[in-house]
Design an enzyme around this catalytic site. Structure first.
Site, mmCIF file in Angstrom:
data_model
loop_
_atom_site.group_PDB
_atom_site.id
_atom_site.type_symbol
_atom_site.label_atom_id
_atom_site.label_comp_id
_atom_site.label_asym_id
_atom_site.label_seq_id
_atom_site.Cartn_x
_atom_site.Cartn_y
_atom_site.Cartn_z
ATOM 1 N N ARG A 91 6.682 -10.775 -5.180
ATOM 2 C CA ARG A 91 6.024 -9.747 -4.377
ATOM 3 C C ARG A 91 6.252 -8.394 -5.035
ATOM 4 O O ARG A 91 7.368 -8.081 -5.472
ATOM 5 C CB ARG A 91 6.604 -9.754 -2.957
ATOM 6 N N THR A 94 5.574 -1.809 -1.474
ATOM 7 C CA THR A 94 6.151 -0.489 -1.213
ATOM 8 C C THR A 94 7.163 -0.596 -0.084
ATOM 9 O O THR A 94 7.141 -1.550 0.698
ATOM 10 C CB THR A 94 5.062 0.510 -0.801
ATOM 11 N N MET A 185 7.865 -5.180 4.963
ATOM 12 C CA MET A 185 7.425 -6.037 6.068
ATOM 13 C C MET A 185 7.109 -7.491 5.681
ATOM 14 O O MET A 185 6.506 -8.212 6.474
ATOM 15 C CB MET A 185 6.196 -5.408 6.746
ATOM 16 N N ASP A 209 8.066 6.127 0.673
ATOM 17 C CA ASP A 209 8.395 7.127 1.702
ATOM 18 C C ASP A 209 9.871 6.998 2.029
ATOM 19 O O ASP A 209 10.518 6.026 1.630
ATOM 20 C CB ASP A 209 7.523 6.951 2.952
HETATM 21 N N1 HPA Z 1 8.244 0.664 7.018
HETATM 22 C C1 HPA Z 1 7.787 -0.559 6.778
HETATM 23 N N2 HPA Z 1 7.123 -0.887 5.672
HETATM 24 C C2 HPA Z 1 6.941 0.065 4.757
HETATM 25 C C3 HPA Z 1 7.419 1.357 4.945
HETATM 26 C C4 HPA Z 1 8.108 1.658 6.136
HETATM 27 O O1 HPA Z 1 8.553 2.790 6.346
HETATM 28 N N3 HPA Z 1 7.047 2.078 3.856
HETATM 29 C C5 HPA Z 1 6.395 1.243 3.029
HETATM 30 N N4 HPA Z 1 6.327 0.032 3.570
#
Ligand code: HPA
Length: 237
Positions: A91, A94, A185, A209
């Site tokens: 995988r 992000t 996730m 982020d």
């Molecule tokens: N939460 C869940 N999945 C994500 C996030 C997050 O802040 N940023 C990138 N994928």
């Protein structure tokens, strides 16, 4: 061997390589095929979940989107492992940083996955399942990152069922105390499916982020910085 085509993948046996790279986004799968693969062939497009098989430096590699969240990753990784003879799924996604030690654009290798999901309940195990990545894939990825000059950080991550936390959210401080690096996730479902099938999985993540500082990458920045993670995954495919 389950029947193919499956409800979600309309491809003949042999359409996928031994290793499949899985970004969440179908357009990112297309980007990888267009940018890196020679003679890429579209092998799946059910629900627009694009899957391609081609060659990277003479090696046969596939790339297909997982969609977002554990139910979606659960379906596609199950079918690839159990119906299409895929051995390795990497995988590439992000994540949101949970620690000040991670900056935007940093790359993480997920050694193990914590979760708030009930995905593991299907195994009827009365306890907590703790799936981890494949050591072989992790070792290969760490070596490739070093060769490419990328300071990739290995560690535990958190797979969450919710992107938007709509109620009082108490999980983050606990995870931070436990040294969990970031939140995404999909990995928990991928690692459990790999374990159940006797196959190999690894998740590489780029920090998009930060839950600590509130910073986030722009859409353009995401596209440009994610290529480092893609190149590590392609190198070890
Ligand atoms: N939460 C869940 N999945 C994500 C996030 C997050 O802040 N940023 C990138 N994928």
């Amino acid at each position: 061997m389950a029947n193919i085509p499956t409800p979600h993948i309309n491809a003949p046996q042999g359409a996928f390589a031994r290793t499949v790279l899985m970004p969440g986004d179908p357009l990112r799968a297309k980007f990888i095929a267009d940018t890196y693969l020679q003679d890429a062939e579209l092998v799946n497009n059910v629900r627009g979940v694009q899957g391609y098989t081609g060659n990277y430096k003479g090696k046969r590699v596939s790339v297909m989107a997982s969609g977002m969240g554990m139910p979606s990753m659960g379906i596609y990784s199950y079918e690839l492992f159990n119906c299409y003879n895929v051995e390795n799924i990497i995988r590439i996604g992000t994540a949101g940083a949970l620690t000040m030690k991670l900056q935007l654009r940093d790359v993480v290798a997920a050694m193990s996955s914590y979760t708030d999901s009930n995905y593991g309940s299907q195994f009827n195990f009365h306890g907590s399942l703790a799936p981890s990545c494949s050591y072989e894939l992790l070792k290969a990825a760490m070596d490739a990152a070093e060769r490419q000059g990328v300071n990739m950080q290995p560690g535990p991550i958190f797979s969450s069922d919710a992107f938007y936390k709509q109620w009082e959210y108490t999980t983050t401080p606990v995870l931070q105390k436990l040294g969990v690096l970031c939140v995404e996730m999909e990995s928990y479902a991928l690692y459990l499916n790999a374990a159940a099938a006797g196959k190999n999985a690894l998740t590489l993540l780029t920090i998009s982020d930060s839950l600590v500082t509130g910073e986030a990458l722009s859409a353009e920045d995401r596209q440009n910085t994610f290529t480092r993670m893609m190149e590590i995954a392609l190198e070890i495919a």
